[in-house]
Write a protein that holds these residues in place. Sequence first.
Motif, PDB file in Angstrom:
ATOM      1  N   GLY A  37     -28.959  -2.040 -11.631  1.00 52.50           N
ATOM      2  CA  GLY A  37     -30.234  -1.686 -11.010  1.00 52.50           C
ATOM      3  C   GLY A  37     -31.410  -2.125 -11.832  1.00 52.50           C
ATOM      4  N   THR A  38     -32.501  -1.373 -11.727  1.00 51.93           N
ATOM      5  CA  THR A  38     -33.748  -1.676 -12.426  1.00 51.93           C
ATOM      6  C   THR A  38     -34.273  -0.406 -13.078  1.00 51.93           C
ATOM      7  OG1 THR A  38     -35.094  -1.231 -10.459  1.00 51.93           O
ATOM      8  CG2 THR A  38     -34.302  -3.501 -10.783  1.00 51.93           C
ATOM      9  N   PHE A  39     -35.268  -0.603 -13.961  1.00 52.99           N
ATOM     10  CA  PHE A  39     -35.897   0.516 -14.642  1.00 52.99           C
ATOM     11  C   PHE A  39     -37.397   0.271 -14.663  1.00 52.99           C
ATOM     12  CE2 PHE A  39     -37.687   2.464 -18.460  1.00 52.99           C
ATOM     13  CZ  PHE A  39     -37.238   3.783 -18.340  1.00 52.99           C
ATOM     14  N   ALA A  40     -38.162   1.246 -14.148  1.00 58.36           N
ATOM     15  CA  ALA A  40     -39.620   1.115 -14.132  1.00 58.36           C
ATOM     16  C   ALA A  40     -40.224   2.511 -14.035  1.00 58.36           C
ATOM     17  CB  ALA A  40     -40.084   0.254 -12.962  1.00 58.36           C
ATOM     18  N   GLY A  41     -41.384   2.663 -14.647  1.00 54.72           N
ATOM     19  CA  GLY A  41     -42.066   3.941 -14.576  1.00 54.72           C
ATOM     20  C   GLY A  41     -41.301   5.079 -15.210  1.00 54.72           C
ATOM     21  N   GLY A  42     -40.425   4.765 -16.154  1.00 52.64           N
ATOM     22  CA  GLY A  42     -39.685   5.801 -16.861  1.00 52.64           C
ATOM     23  C   GLY A  42     -38.468   6.322 -16.146  1.00 52.64           C
ATOM     24  N   SER A  43     -38.038   5.663 -15.067  1.00 51.19           N
ATOM     25  CA  SER A  43     -36.852   6.136 -14.356  1.00 51.19           C
ATOM     26  C   SER A  43     -36.045   4.962 -13.845  1.00 51.19           C
ATOM     27  CB  SER A  43     -37.246   7.049 -13.186  1.00 51.19           C
ATOM     28  OG  SER A  43     -37.995   6.323 -12.233  1.00 51.19           O
ATOM     29  N   PHE A  44     -34.771   5.231 -13.543  1.00 48.98           N
ATOM     30  CA  PHE A  44     -33.850   4.223 -13.046  1.00 48.98           C
ATOM     31  C   PHE A  44     -33.808   4.214 -11.526  1.00 48.98           C
ATOM     32  CE2 PHE A  44     -32.180   4.741 -17.339  1.00 48.98           C
ATOM     33  CZ  PHE A  44     -31.890   3.435 -17.688  1.00 48.98           C
ATOM     34  N   GLN A  93     -18.770   5.742  -4.695  1.00 48.38           N
ATOM     35  CA  GLN A  93     -19.625   4.567  -4.542  1.00 48.38           C
ATOM     36  C   GLN A  93     -20.976   5.070  -4.050  1.00 48.38           C
ATOM     37  OE1 GLN A  93     -18.494   1.451  -5.304  1.00 48.38           O
ATOM     38  NE2 GLN A  93     -16.428   2.214  -5.737  1.00 48.38           N
ATOM     39  N   ALA A  94     -22.069   4.688  -4.758  1.00 50.09           N
ATOM     40  CA  ALA A  94     -23.344   5.312  -4.440  1.00 50.09           C
ATOM     41  C   ALA A  94     -24.514   4.416  -4.809  1.00 50.09           C
ATOM     42  CB  ALA A  94     -23.465   6.647  -5.181  1.00 50.09           C
ATOM     43  N   THR A  95     -25.699   4.857  -4.404  1.00 48.02           N
ATOM     44  CA  THR A  95     -26.978   4.347  -4.884  1.00 48.02           C
ATOM     45  C   THR A  95     -27.743   5.526  -5.477  1.00 48.02           C
ATOM     46  OG1 THR A  95     -28.050   4.676  -2.729  1.00 48.02           O
ATOM     47  CG2 THR A  95     -27.034   2.517  -3.152  1.00 48.02           C
ATOM     48  N   PHE A  96     -28.716   5.216  -6.347  1.00 48.35           N
ATOM     49  CA  PHE A  96     -29.462   6.272  -7.023  1.00 48.35           C
ATOM     50  C   PHE A  96     -30.927   5.871  -7.079  1.00 48.35           C
ATOM     51  CE2 PHE A  96     -31.299   8.270 -10.788  1.00 48.35           C
ATOM     52  CZ  PHE A  96     -30.883   9.597 -10.647  1.00 48.35           C
ATOM     53  N   ALA A  97     -31.805   6.761  -6.574  1.00 49.60           N
ATOM     54  CA  ALA A  97     -33.241   6.490  -6.594  1.00 49.60           C
ATOM     55  C   ALA A  97     -33.987   7.814  -6.495  1.00 49.60           C
ATOM     56  CB  ALA A  97     -33.646   5.567  -5.443  1.00 49.60           C
ATOM     57  N   GLY A  98     -35.141   7.866  -7.157  1.00 46.88           N
ATOM     58  CA  GLY A  98     -35.942   9.075  -7.088  1.00 46.88           C
ATOM     59  C   GLY A  98     -35.255  10.288  -7.667  1.00 46.88           C
ATOM     60  N   GLY A  99     -34.310  10.083  -8.575  1.00 44.76           N
ATOM     61  CA  GLY A  99     -33.626  11.194  -9.215  1.00 44.76           C
ATOM     62  C   GLY A  99     -32.501  11.809  -8.416  1.00 44.76           C
ATOM     63  N   SER A 100     -32.090  11.182  -7.301  1.00 43.43           N
ATOM     64  CA  SER A 100     -31.021  11.758  -6.486  1.00 43.43           C
ATOM     65  C   SER A 100     -30.048  10.684  -6.040  1.00 43.43           C
ATOM     66  CB  SER A 100     -31.593  12.479  -5.264  1.00 43.43           C
ATOM     67  OG  SER A 100     -32.272  11.559  -4.422  1.00 43.43           O
ATOM     68  N   ASN A 113     -27.523  -3.579 -16.381  1.00 48.52           N
ATOM     69  CA  ASN A 113     -26.095  -3.551 -16.059  1.00 48.52           C
ATOM     70  C   ASN A 113     -25.363  -2.763 -17.145  1.00 48.52           C
ATOM     71  OD1 ASN A 113     -25.531  -5.692 -13.724  1.00 48.52           O
ATOM     72  ND2 ASN A 113     -27.116  -6.516 -15.083  1.00 48.52           N
ATOM     73  N   LEU A 114     -24.536  -1.814 -16.725  1.00 45.78           N
ATOM     74  CA  LEU A 114     -23.789  -0.985 -17.662  1.00 45.78           C
ATOM     75  C   LEU A 114     -22.344  -0.861 -17.191  1.00 45.78           C
ATOM     76  CD1 LEU A 114     -23.575   1.081 -20.051  1.00 45.78           C
ATOM     77  CD2 LEU A 114     -24.126   2.849 -18.356  1.00 45.78           C
ATOM     78  N   LEU A 115     -21.414  -1.008 -18.118  1.00 45.92           N
ATOM     79  CA  LEU A 115     -19.998  -0.769 -17.849  1.00 45.92           C
ATOM     80  C   LEU A 115     -19.439   0.080 -18.981  1.00 45.92           C
ATOM     81  CD1 LEU A 115     -17.358  -1.236 -16.257  1.00 45.92           C
ATOM     82  CD2 LEU A 115     -16.995  -3.284 -17.672  1.00 45.92           C
ATOM     83  N   ASN A 116     -18.852   1.215 -18.631  1.00 44.29           N
ATOM     84  CA  ASN A 116     -18.249   2.110 -19.618  1.00 44.29           C
ATOM     85  C   ASN A 116     -16.860   2.504 -19.121  1.00 44.29           C
ATOM     86  OD1 ASN A 116     -17.904   5.313 -20.416  1.00 44.29           O
ATOM     87  ND2 ASN A 116     -18.633   4.031 -22.093  1.00 44.29           N
ATOM     88  N   LEU A 152     -30.886   2.578  -9.071  1.00 43.50           N
ATOM     89  CA  LEU A 152     -29.598   1.887  -9.106  1.00 43.50           C
ATOM     90  C   LEU A 152     -29.211   1.439  -7.705  1.00 43.50           C
ATOM     91  CD1 LEU A 152     -27.612   4.309 -11.468  1.00 43.50           C
ATOM     92  CD2 LEU A 152     -28.992   2.300 -12.084  1.00 43.50           C
ATOM     93  N   SER A 153     -29.070   0.142  -7.561  1.00 43.96           N
ATOM     94  CA  SER A 153     -28.612  -0.400  -6.281  1.00 43.96           C
ATOM     95  C   SER A 153     -27.105  -0.278  -6.135  1.00 43.96           C
ATOM     96  CB  SER A 153     -29.025  -1.866  -6.153  1.00 43.96           C
ATOM     97  OG  SER A 153     -28.484  -2.625  -7.241  1.00 43.96           O
ATOM     98  N   SER A 154     -26.409  -0.104  -7.267  1.00 46.36           N
ATOM     99  CA  SER A 154     -24.953   0.040  -7.235  1.00 46.36           C
ATOM    100  C   SER A 154     -24.523   1.034  -8.308  1.00 46.36           C
ATOM    101  CB  SER A 154     -24.266  -1.311  -7.454  1.00 46.36           C
ATOM    102  OG  SER A 154     -22.858  -1.141  -7.516  1.00 46.36           O
ATOM    103  N   PHE A 155     -23.778   2.043  -7.894  1.00 42.93           N
ATOM    104  CA  PHE A 155     -23.229   3.040  -8.806  1.00 42.93           C
ATOM    105  C   PHE A 155     -21.772   3.245  -8.409  1.00 42.93           C
ATOM    106  CE2 PHE A 155     -21.819   7.355  -9.586  1.00 42.93           C
ATOM    107  CZ  PHE A 155     -22.214   7.612 -10.882  1.00 42.93           C
ATOM    108  N   ALA A 156     -20.857   3.072  -9.361  1.00 39.52           N
ATOM    109  CA  ALA A 156     -19.426   3.247  -9.086  1.00 39.52           C
ATOM    110  C   ALA A 156     -18.806   4.060 -10.216  1.00 39.52           C
ATOM    111  CB  ALA A 156     -18.723   1.899  -8.964  1.00 39.52           C
ATOM    112  N   PHE A 157     -18.155   5.132  -9.844  1.00 35.94           N
ATOM    113  CA  PHE A 157     -17.517   6.007 -10.827  1.00 35.94           C
ATOM    114  C   PHE A 157     -16.110   6.328 -10.347  1.00 35.94           C
ATOM    115  CE2 PHE A 157     -16.624  10.456 -12.267  1.00 35.94           C
ATOM    116  CZ  PHE A 157     -16.419  10.154 -13.607  1.00 35.94           C
ATOM    117  N   ALA A 158     -15.137   6.197 -11.260  1.00 37.35           N
ATOM    118  CA  ALA A 158     -13.741   6.503 -10.929  1.00 37.35           C
ATOM    119  C   ALA A 158     -13.111   7.220 -12.108  1.00 37.35           C
ATOM    120  CB  ALA A 158     -12.964   5.231 -10.599  1.00 37.35           C
TER     121      ALA A 158
END
Length: 664
Positions: free
Chosen positions: A157-164, A229-236, A90-93, A166-172
């Motif tokens: 999200g989660t981190f495994a195998g050297g990559s993230f 509002q997005a998801t992130f997997a496989g580098g995209s 979990n990250l909040l910036n 993300l089940s939830s991505f929000a940027f504003a």
Amino acid sequence: MTYSVVRTESQSSAHYSGHTMLTTLASSESKSASHQGAPGNSFSDASTHNYTQQDTVTSTTAFTHASTSNYALYQGGVYSSESWNLSSYNLLNESASVSTYSHADVAASSKSGDFSARYSAAGILYYDLVGTFVETSGRSTVEQTVNSSSHSLSQQGTFAGGSFSLSSFAFAVAVASEYSSLATGTSLQTFAGANDIGQGAGNPTFTGNETGSLSRERSEAKSSSLSQQATFAGGSFNLTTVTYTASGSTDLTSSEGRDAAWSGGFSGNETYASDASGSDQYSVSATGSFAAGSFSLSSYVLSGSADVDGSTSNSRTQSLGTVTKSFARSQSLTASDSLYQAGTLNGGVYANTSYSYQDSSANTLTIDAQAQGLLIDETWTQARSTNVVLGGAQTNTAAATYSYLDGASPVTVQNAGSGSAPGPETSAVVMFAAPDARLVPLAGAGQHIAIDGGSADDATLAAAGKGAPVPVQIKTQAVADARAWLGGTQASSHQKITRITGSSSQTIRIVGGLAQTNAEWMLRVKQEVAPRLRERERDTNAGVVGMVVHIHRNAAAYQVEFMTLTGQTLAVATVLSGHCCRSVRATTATFASWLRLRRKRRNQHFSLSGLCTNLKSEGSFVAASLICPSSCGFPTHISLFRKLKKRPALRRGKDLYDSVVSTR
């Protein structure tokens, strides 16, 4: 193992400065202007002034900046086979900043000297004067700018195998700006002299005074925001929702007036008034999604309007013995436009679902002159309109009338025309780029136990769990790029609303008392032209925009009237067709050029480039105003004011050395 960190930062700064300058100068000025046209629109004006002047300018500047940021990170997981697997990430910036700039000038001036002036209109000599004058004036200017920006980034999200993953991505991200300025001034002049009518010492004398006032006010407000509002997997990314909104408005008013009266053997009065007001407002929104490497917009709307009203008037009445002469000229302008565009975007192709554009303007010019055996009463009117509707009308129309006195009988000639207008624009203002993967942290070499961005060979290894399992560093450049995109899209939206008023006007040519209108004449009469060669008159350097008021035979040359933005005439000059002027296009700016500044102070050097919106010299002072780009998406306004040992020869595009620079 779990790891968590929370960090909050805030900072603020303030800068204040002030100075007072006292200058004295001696000056000699001369100017002349003439115009040959219809009887009532022909005049000649010439004057000289020799004087000494003392100026006192007090200037104060204040700048403040405040910012806050918040960073919170939680990671939970296990470490095995020299790699981390995070079951919870979990990250909040967040960040926000506000900057304010205010500047105030108070100027007092006094000057005294001698003058000469000669004026004739409609074939009548109104005066040929010589005399002395004393003038005092004061002016104050206040400017204020407020800029703000903020962003928020949330990831889960989660981190495994050297990559993230993300089940939830929000940027504003959001930016906003406000600007206001107010300038006021007054003047008082007393004068005395004689009117040369060829009687030597018996020429009639006069004494009088003139009062003047001015007021100019402008306010601007703009804001825009972007949300993803997005998801992130496989580098995209897969953006389920992307939303953009923006709005802005501008209001301006200006007023300037002069009143003079004199008495004696030569007596009379003169008045001048110029008033202008304008406003524009717009809003734009877009909603869509991003998948498979492309955007789709389910809704796009741009709506806005702009209007301007202005008027100028000048009148003179004078008496010499039993002979009284009078001359009056007035001009008014009103213009407005509106635009509404809505549509969708699919497969990279934009399609309008609704488009409506209306643009109209009207001009009126009246001239009256009376003297012994002379009576002139003339009126010009011009009107035009453009109407473009998706699936409907797409027309330009124009009409003109000219009324005058033929002896004692009124005569009116008129004409009107119409033609097709360009169709609706097919592109959208909002053009989204692919989501920025730099906002997602990348796993680095420091994901070993207790290594916070280092390597396993570091001698400063900490106890297990002290460092973040996966180093997380937000790429702030990605945030700055998003802010810059907001600023650029916001400027494009504003330009689309305001660029049409005055730049696509269809005007009328009156030849031999008959008005003509068609596509060929639209850009030939009453159009704006930019002189390429430097004119002798004040403030008519190359690049100044003027208005064509008369076309000579076979269009070999033009009579061009150069005015300030408030409508005051600076000069009337003859320019050769194809040699000294060029037609103004829709993308032409009014007296704007790129300027490079260099400063040397205390053995420190820096350079700065920007769009020059005002460049002039007054006596031993040089002043310029620039608009410079910045990484945050807001244009940075630069003002410089410098006293030089000798009067400078200003050249746009060249360097200005050792200049005192302040930003707003």
